[in-house]
Enzyme design. Structure first.
Site, PDB file in Angstrom:
ATOM      1  N   ASP A  12      20.165 -30.801 -38.505  1.00  8.75           N
ATOM      2  CA  ASP A  12      18.951 -30.921 -38.157  1.00  8.75           C
ATOM      3  C   ASP A  12      18.702 -32.643 -38.920  1.00  8.75           C
ATOM      4  O   ASP A  12      19.794 -33.112 -39.384  1.00  8.75           O
ATOM      5  CB  ASP A  12      17.952 -30.080 -38.530  1.00  8.75           C
ATOM      6  CG  ASP A  12      18.077 -29.673 -40.310  1.00  8.75           C
ATOM      7  OD1 ASP A  12      18.709 -30.731 -41.032  1.00  8.75           O
ATOM      8  OD2 ASP A  12      17.474 -28.793 -40.620  1.00  8.75           O
TER       9      ASP A  12
ATOM     10  N   ASN B  21      40.061 -38.566 -50.468  1.00  7.77           N
ATOM     11  CA  ASN B  21      40.585 -37.343 -49.581  1.00  7.77           C
ATOM     12  C   ASN B  21      41.142 -36.128 -50.503  1.00  7.77           C
ATOM     13  O   ASN B  21      40.906 -35.020 -49.996  1.00  7.77           O
ATOM     14  CB  ASN B  21      41.542 -37.642 -48.641  1.00  7.77           C
ATOM     15  CG  ASN B  21      40.937 -38.720 -47.523  1.00  7.77           C
ATOM     16  OD1 ASN B  21      40.088 -38.757 -47.385  1.00  7.77           O
ATOM     17  ND2 ASN B  21      41.883 -39.358 -46.932  1.00  7.77           N
TER      18      ASN B  21
ATOM     19  N   PRO C  21      34.345 -45.668 -47.855  1.00  8.50           N
ATOM     20  CA  PRO C  21      33.448 -45.873 -49.023  1.00  8.50           C
ATOM     21  C   PRO C  21      33.276 -44.766 -49.904  1.00  8.50           C
ATOM     22  O   PRO C  21      32.874 -43.588 -49.740  1.00  8.50           O
ATOM     23  CB  PRO C  21      32.028 -46.249 -48.417  1.00  8.50           C
ATOM     24  CG  PRO C  21      32.365 -45.369 -46.995  1.00  8.50           C
ATOM     25  CD  PRO C  21      33.572 -45.489 -46.739  1.00  8.50           C
TER      26      PRO C  21
ATOM     27  N   HIS D 227      36.900 -39.868 -41.660  1.00 13.47           N
ATOM     28  CA  HIS D 227      38.096 -40.417 -42.472  1.00 13.47           C
ATOM     29  C   HIS D 227      39.343 -40.766 -41.761  1.00 13.47           C
ATOM     30  O   HIS D 227      39.978 -41.594 -42.183  1.00 13.47           O
ATOM     31  CB  HIS D 227      38.368 -39.582 -43.538  1.00 13.47           C
ATOM     32  CG  HIS D 227      37.202 -39.309 -44.809  1.00 13.47           C
ATOM     33  ND1 HIS D 227      37.679 -39.103 -45.969  1.00 13.47           N
ATOM     34  CD2 HIS D 227      35.969 -39.699 -44.613  1.00 13.47           C
ATOM     35  CE1 HIS D 227      36.492 -39.048 -46.701  1.00 13.47           C
ATOM     36  NE2 HIS D 227      35.607 -39.488 -46.024  1.00 13.47           N
TER      37      HIS D 227
ATOM     38  N   ASP E 264      22.540 -31.275 -47.897  1.00 16.45           N
ATOM     39  CA  ASP E 264      21.122 -31.025 -47.636  1.00 16.45           C
ATOM     40  C   ASP E 264      20.733 -29.673 -48.338  1.00 16.45           C
ATOM     41  O   ASP E 264      21.131 -28.562 -47.897  1.00 16.45           O
ATOM     42  CB  ASP E 264      21.004 -30.979 -46.169  1.00 16.45           C
ATOM     43  CG  ASP E 264      19.859 -30.445 -45.600  1.00 16.45           C
ATOM     44  OD1 ASP E 264      18.985 -30.357 -46.591  1.00 16.45           O
ATOM     45  OD2 ASP E 264      19.625 -30.167 -44.511  1.00 16.45           O
TER      46      ASP E 264
ATOM     47  N   THR F  97      18.289 -27.152 -45.590  1.00 13.22           N
ATOM     48  CA  THR F  97      18.854 -26.328 -44.260  1.00 13.22           C
ATOM     49  C   THR F  97      20.452 -26.590 -44.426  1.00 13.22           C
ATOM     50  O   THR F  97      20.653 -27.428 -43.381  1.00 13.22           O
ATOM     51  CB  THR F  97      18.027 -26.803 -43.055  1.00 13.22           C
ATOM     52  OG1 THR F  97      18.234 -28.046 -43.007  1.00 13.22           O
ATOM     53  CG2 THR F  97      16.963 -25.982 -42.888  1.00 13.22           C
TER      54      THR F  97
ATOM     55  N   GLY G 299      41.528 -47.098 -37.586  1.00 12.82           N
ATOM     56  CA  GLY G 299      41.160 -46.808 -36.502  1.00 12.82           C
ATOM     57  C   GLY G 299      41.393 -45.289 -36.090  1.00 12.82           C
ATOM     58  O   GLY G 299      41.941 -44.586 -37.130  1.00 12.82           O
TER      59      GLY G 299
ATOM     60  N   SER H 221      45.992 -40.741 -38.206  1.00 14.78           N
ATOM     61  CA  SER H 221      46.550 -41.202 -39.393  1.00 14.78           C
ATOM     62  C   SER H 221      46.372 -40.230 -40.429  1.00 14.78           C
ATOM     63  O   SER H 221      47.395 -39.804 -41.186  1.00 14.78           O
ATOM     64  CB  SER H 221      46.648 -42.527 -39.630  1.00 14.78           C
ATOM     65  OG  SER H 221      45.028 -42.688 -39.842  1.00 14.78           O
TER      66      SER H 221
ATOM     67  N   HIS I  35      25.573 -35.772 -43.650  1.00 14.87           N
ATOM     68  CA  HIS I  35      25.341 -35.331 -44.585  1.00 14.87           C
ATOM     69  C   HIS I  35      23.968 -34.329 -44.472  1.00 14.87           C
ATOM     70  O   HIS I  35      23.634 -33.490 -45.582  1.00 14.87           O
ATOM     71  CB  HIS I  35      25.057 -36.207 -45.954  1.00 14.87           C
ATOM     72  CG  HIS I  35      26.188 -36.780 -46.182  1.00 14.87           C
ATOM     73  ND1 HIS I  35      26.444 -37.752 -47.013  1.00 14.87           N
ATOM     74  CD2 HIS I  35      27.550 -36.835 -45.832  1.00 14.87           C
ATOM     75  CE1 HIS I  35      27.735 -38.344 -47.181  1.00 14.87           C
ATOM     76  NE2 HIS I  35      28.429 -37.604 -46.490  1.00 14.87           N
ATOM     77  N   THR I  36      23.506 -33.816 -43.450  1.00 12.69           N
ATOM     78  CA  THR I  36      22.679 -32.605 -43.276  1.00 12.69           C
ATOM     79  C   THR I  36      23.530 -31.403 -43.345  1.00 12.69           C
ATOM     80  O   THR I  36      22.827 -30.141 -43.263  1.00 12.69           O
ATOM     81  CB  THR I  36      21.842 -32.933 -41.973  1.00 12.69           C
ATOM     82  OG1 THR I  36      21.122 -31.746 -42.004  1.00 12.69           O
ATOM     83  CG2 THR I  36      22.863 -32.714 -40.612  1.00 12.69           C
TER      84      THR I  36
ATOM     85  N   ASP J 172      43.108 -42.698 -35.122  1.00 14.32           N
ATOM     86  CA  ASP J 172      44.545 -42.498 -34.505  1.00 14.32           C
ATOM     87  C   ASP J 172      45.217 -41.412 -35.306  1.00 14.32           C
ATOM     88  O   ASP J 172      46.529 -41.038 -35.163  1.00 14.32           O
ATOM     89  CB  ASP J 172      45.306 -43.738 -34.695  1.00 14.32           C
ATOM     90  CG  ASP J 172      45.457 -44.122 -36.419  1.00 14.32           C
ATOM     91  OD1 ASP J 172      44.581 -43.273 -37.209  1.00 14.32           O
ATOM     92  OD2 ASP J 172      46.212 -45.013 -36.499  1.00 14.32           O
TER      93      ASP J 172
HETATM   94  C1  HEM Z   1      28.085 -43.842 -45.805  1.00 16.64           C
HETATM   95  C2  HEM Z   1      29.169 -43.547 -46.445  1.00 16.64           C
HETATM   96  C3  HEM Z   1      29.878 -42.382 -46.855  1.00 16.64           C
HETATM   97  C4  HEM Z   1      29.977 -41.726 -48.182  1.00 16.64           C
HETATM   98  C5  HEM Z   1      29.987 -42.721 -49.302  1.00 16.64           C
HETATM   99  C6  HEM Z   1      30.216 -40.363 -48.140  1.00 16.64           C
HETATM  100  C7  HEM Z   1      30.766 -39.742 -49.286  1.00 16.64           C
HETATM  101  C8  HEM Z   1      30.977 -38.362 -49.218  1.00 16.64           C
HETATM  102  C9  HEM Z   1      31.286 -37.461 -50.317  1.00 16.64           C
HETATM  103  C10 HEM Z   1      31.601 -38.216 -51.778  1.00 16.64           C
HETATM  104  C11 HEM Z   1      31.208 -36.240 -49.880  1.00 16.64           C
HETATM  105  C12 HEM Z   1      31.851 -34.978 -50.891  1.00 16.64           C
HETATM  106  C13 HEM Z   1      33.161 -34.708 -50.903  1.00 16.64           C
HETATM  107  C14 HEM Z   1      33.543 -33.894 -51.818  1.00 16.64           C
HETATM  108  O1  HEM Z   1      32.708 -33.893 -52.924  1.00 16.64           O
HETATM  109  O2  HEM Z   1      34.507 -33.039 -51.756  1.00 16.64           O
HETATM  110  C15 HEM Z   1      30.927 -36.134 -48.409  1.00 16.64           C
HETATM  111  C16 HEM Z   1      30.998 -34.863 -47.818  1.00 16.64           C
HETATM  112  C17 HEM Z   1      30.829 -35.071 -46.427  1.00 16.64           C
HETATM  113  N1  HEM Z   1      30.756 -36.194 -45.594  1.00 16.64           N
HETATM  114 FE1  HEM Z   1      30.302 -38.000 -46.193  1.00 16.64          FE
HETATM  115  N2  HEM Z   1      30.174 -39.915 -47.007  1.00 16.64           N
HETATM  116  C18 HEM Z   1      29.786 -41.033 -46.012  1.00 16.64           C
HETATM  117  C19 HEM Z   1      29.656 -41.086 -44.523  1.00 16.64           C
HETATM  118  C20 HEM Z   1      29.860 -40.153 -43.962  1.00 16.64           C
HETATM  119  C21 HEM Z   1      30.037 -40.282 -42.461  1.00 16.64           C
HETATM  120  C22 HEM Z   1      29.940 -41.360 -41.656  1.00 16.64           C
HETATM  121  C23 HEM Z   1      30.072 -39.063 -41.932  1.00 16.64           C
HETATM  122  C24 HEM Z   1      30.526 -38.417 -40.705  1.00 16.64           C
HETATM  123  C25 HEM Z   1      29.906 -38.950 -39.513  1.00 16.64           C
HETATM  124  C26 HEM Z   1      30.322 -37.939 -43.215  1.00 16.64           C
HETATM  125  C27 HEM Z   1      30.413 -36.583 -43.308  1.00 16.64           C
HETATM  126  C28 HEM Z   1      30.443 -35.801 -44.183  1.00 16.64           C
HETATM  127  C29 HEM Z   1      30.471 -34.566 -44.212  1.00 16.64           C
HETATM  128  C30 HEM Z   1      30.137 -33.446 -43.053  1.00 16.64           C
HETATM  129  C31 HEM Z   1      30.778 -33.982 -45.443  1.00 16.64           C
HETATM  130  C32 HEM Z   1      30.867 -32.385 -45.824  1.00 16.64           C
HETATM  131  C33 HEM Z   1      32.192 -31.944 -45.706  1.00 16.64           C
HETATM  132  C34 HEM Z   1      32.547 -30.722 -46.075  1.00 16.64           C
HETATM  133  O3  HEM Z   1      31.816 -29.942 -46.691  1.00 16.64           O
HETATM  134  O4  HEM Z   1      33.787 -30.225 -46.118  1.00 16.64           O
HETATM  135  N3  HEM Z   1      30.102 -38.875 -44.247  1.00 16.64           N
HETATM  136  N4  HEM Z   1      30.733 -37.500 -48.132  1.00 16.64           N
END
Ligand code: HEM
Ligand SMILES: *[C@@H]1O[C@H](CO)[C@@H](O)[C@H](O)[C@H]1NC(C)=O
Ligand SMILES: *[C@@H]1O[C@H](CO)[C@@H](O)[C@H](O)[C@H]1NC(C)=O
Ligand SMILES: *[C@@H]1O[C@H](CO)[C@@H](O)[C@H](O)[C@H]1NC(C)=O
Ligand SMILES: *[C@@H]1O[C@H](CO)[C@@H](O)[C@H](O)[C@H]1NC(C)=O
Ligand SMILES: *[C@@H]1O[C@H](CO)[C@@H](O)[C@H](O)[C@H]1NC(C)=O
Ligand SMILES: *[C@@H]1O[C@H](CO)[C@@H](O)[C@H](O)[C@H]1NC(C)=O
Ligand SMILES: *[C@@H]1O[C@H](CO)[C@@H](O)[C@H](O)[C@H]1NC(C)=O
Ligand SMILES: *[C@@H]1O[C@H](CO)[C@@H](O)[C@H](O)[C@H]1NC(C)=O
Length: 320
Positions: A248, A94, A163, A66, A240, A243, A72, A76, A193-194, A74
């Site tokens: 993984d 956020n 996104p 984020h 996930d 696990t 970028g 922010s 999202h694993t 940075d």
């Molecule tokens: C491809 C587009 C992506 C979308 C639409 C997306 C969307 C989301 C959403 C909606 C959540 C849940 C937030 C919540 O309910 O509070 C989430 C959680 C998360 N996202 Fe993504 N995400 C994307 C890509 C990424 C990328 C690129 C990463 C890191 C490289 C990432 C890492 C994570 C992680 C680790 C969580 C869990 C955070 C936690 O448990 O505190 N996501 N994401």
């Protein structure tokens, strides 16, 4: 002829400068002499935070994402709202969702104690993301360093560039392309999202209204995510289901068995060109590990501030 040649060489020079501006001027050895203990200090703090609460690894990884997608990498995203500054933390993707700010502030305090005014908050986020993945059993990679911190933040750009989970593949691809990331990067980075969790509001439509979805998976998720949202509803589910705290490749097996939690997850395996990448990552863990490491370096290269741009923040939550 002379004018022509010099305008040609000027064009070449400008093109070369633009190319080097687009490719980050970051380096793996950036702190080797100025702060040799920077990386070990960050790693110890991240390991302690993740050992205390495994979800923190996911939260720190997401903070780097984020950060990088909004103007970028940075830092922010770390600037807290104050009387005048409207930061990114209250932006729709956020607000009530990003976590780990106090862990980052704590890491920064420890890093300032060993090397005052030297290590940026943006680099701390990049290293903490890698160390979080490692702490949860995932791959390691060399983090490029030398980013500097912004003196501004943009809630508007956060809402424009991050996104949402409602996106289809075409929208996700465009969102990543806008940051010079490929479809391969998109598929690999989504493997983040694993680990971690999502709030019911972000997958309610999917578990009640969408196909394809595994029927028993939908039913089990519905039990903790009512069709109609009660006020203040923040019920969580693991991204996930197999696990939840291990970094993984189970995320991809889940997609193949139609158990992606978010719409934006399942679109990666729904009869399109990305299906083969998902199947490959589901069956070959090392293919996922190396693609993820490569894609994280690519994401960490998004528009860094280097040289004399920006500043080295003393407190990650506010401008100096
Ligand atoms: C491809 C587009 C992506 C979308 C639409 C997306 C969307 C989301 C959403 C909606 C959540 C849940 C937030 C919540 O309910 O509070 C989430 C959680 C998360 N996202 Fe993504 N995400 C994307 C890509 C990424 C990328 C690129 C990463 C890191 C490289 C990432 C890492 C994570 C992680 C680790 C969580 C869990 C955070 C936690 O448990 O505190 N996501 N994401
Ligand atoms: C450990 O994690 C819990 C949440 O599980 C949190 O409330 C607490 O502040 C954390 N402690 C430390 C020292 O980080
Ligand atoms: C809030 O942050 C901005 C940006 O650094 C700064 O100019 C301003 O003085 C701060 N306002 C307060 C009330 O601290
Ligand atoms: C963030 O969420 C909180 C609580 O849900 C709300 O009070 C606040 O107004 C939101 N902030 C912004 C900037 O929307
Ligand atoms: C996705 O992109 C398509 C084509 O550009 C557009 O029509 C659609 O509204 C977008 N969907 C979302 C959820 O933004
Ligand atoms: C993507 O690359 C182009 C061309 O090199 C560059 O102008 C642009 O600033 C880059 N965008 C980002 C977000 O890094
Ligand atoms: C999968 O594709 C079908 C057919 O195009 C579509 O109806 C469905 O909404 C898609 N589901 C997801 C999760 O992408
Ligand atoms: C798995 O992927 C790795 C890395 O891309 C590759 O070298 C290896 O041959 C693959 N293994 C199988 C069984 O396909
Ligand atoms: C860092 O800044 C935040 C926001 O202004 C403040 O709440 C916090 O106490 C500061 N931390 C330190 C160690 O000065």
């Amino acid at each position: 002829m002379v004018a022509c040649a010099s305008s040609l060489s000027l064009t070449v020079l400008v093109a070369a400068m633009m190319a080097s501006a687009a490719t980050a001027q970051l380096s793996a050895t950036f702190y080797d002499t100025s702060c040799p203990n920077a990386l070990s200090t960050i790693r110890s703090a991240v390991t302690a935070a993740v050992n205390n609460e495994s979800r923190m690894g996911a939260s720190l990884l997401r903070l780097h994402f984020h950060d990088c997608f909004v103007d970028g990498c940075d830092a922010s995203v770390l600037l807290a709202d104050n009387g005048t500054l409207v930061g990114e933390q209250g932006a729709i993707p956020n607000n009530g969702s990003l976590r780990g700010f106090s862990v980052v502030d704590n890491i920064k305090r420890q890093v300032e104690a060993v090397c005052p005014r030297t290590v940026s908050c943006a680099d701390i986020l990049a290293v903490a993301a890698r160390d979080s993945v490692v702490a949860l059993g995932g791959p390691s990679w060399t983090v490029l360093l030398g980013r500097r911190d912004s003196t501004t933040a943009s809630k508007t750009n956060a809402e424009r560039d991050l996104p949402p989970p409602s996106f289809d593949l075409v929208n996700l691809t465009a969102s990543f392309a806008n940051k010079n990331l490929s479809t391969a990067d998109l598929v690999a980075l989504s493997g983040a999202h694993t680990i971690g969790q999502a709030q019911c509001q972000n997958f309610r439509d999917r578990i009640y209204n969408e196909t394809p979805i595994d029927a028993s998976f939908a039913t089990s998720r519905q039990a903790n995510c009512p069709r109609t949202a009660p006020t203040g509803d923040t019920n969580l589910a693991p991204l996930d289901t197999t696990t939840p705290n291990a970094f993984d490749n189970a995320y991809y097996s889940n997609l193949v068995s139609q158990k992606g939690l978010l719409h934006s997850d399942q679109v990666l395996f729904n009869g399109s060109s990305t299906d083969s990448m998902v199947s490959n990552f589901a069956s070959n863990a090392s293919a996922f590990s190396s693609a993820f490491a490569t894609a994280m370096v690519n994401m960490g290269n998004i528009a860094p501030k280097t040289g004399t741009a920006g500043e080295i923040r003393l407190n990650c939550s506010r401008v100096n």
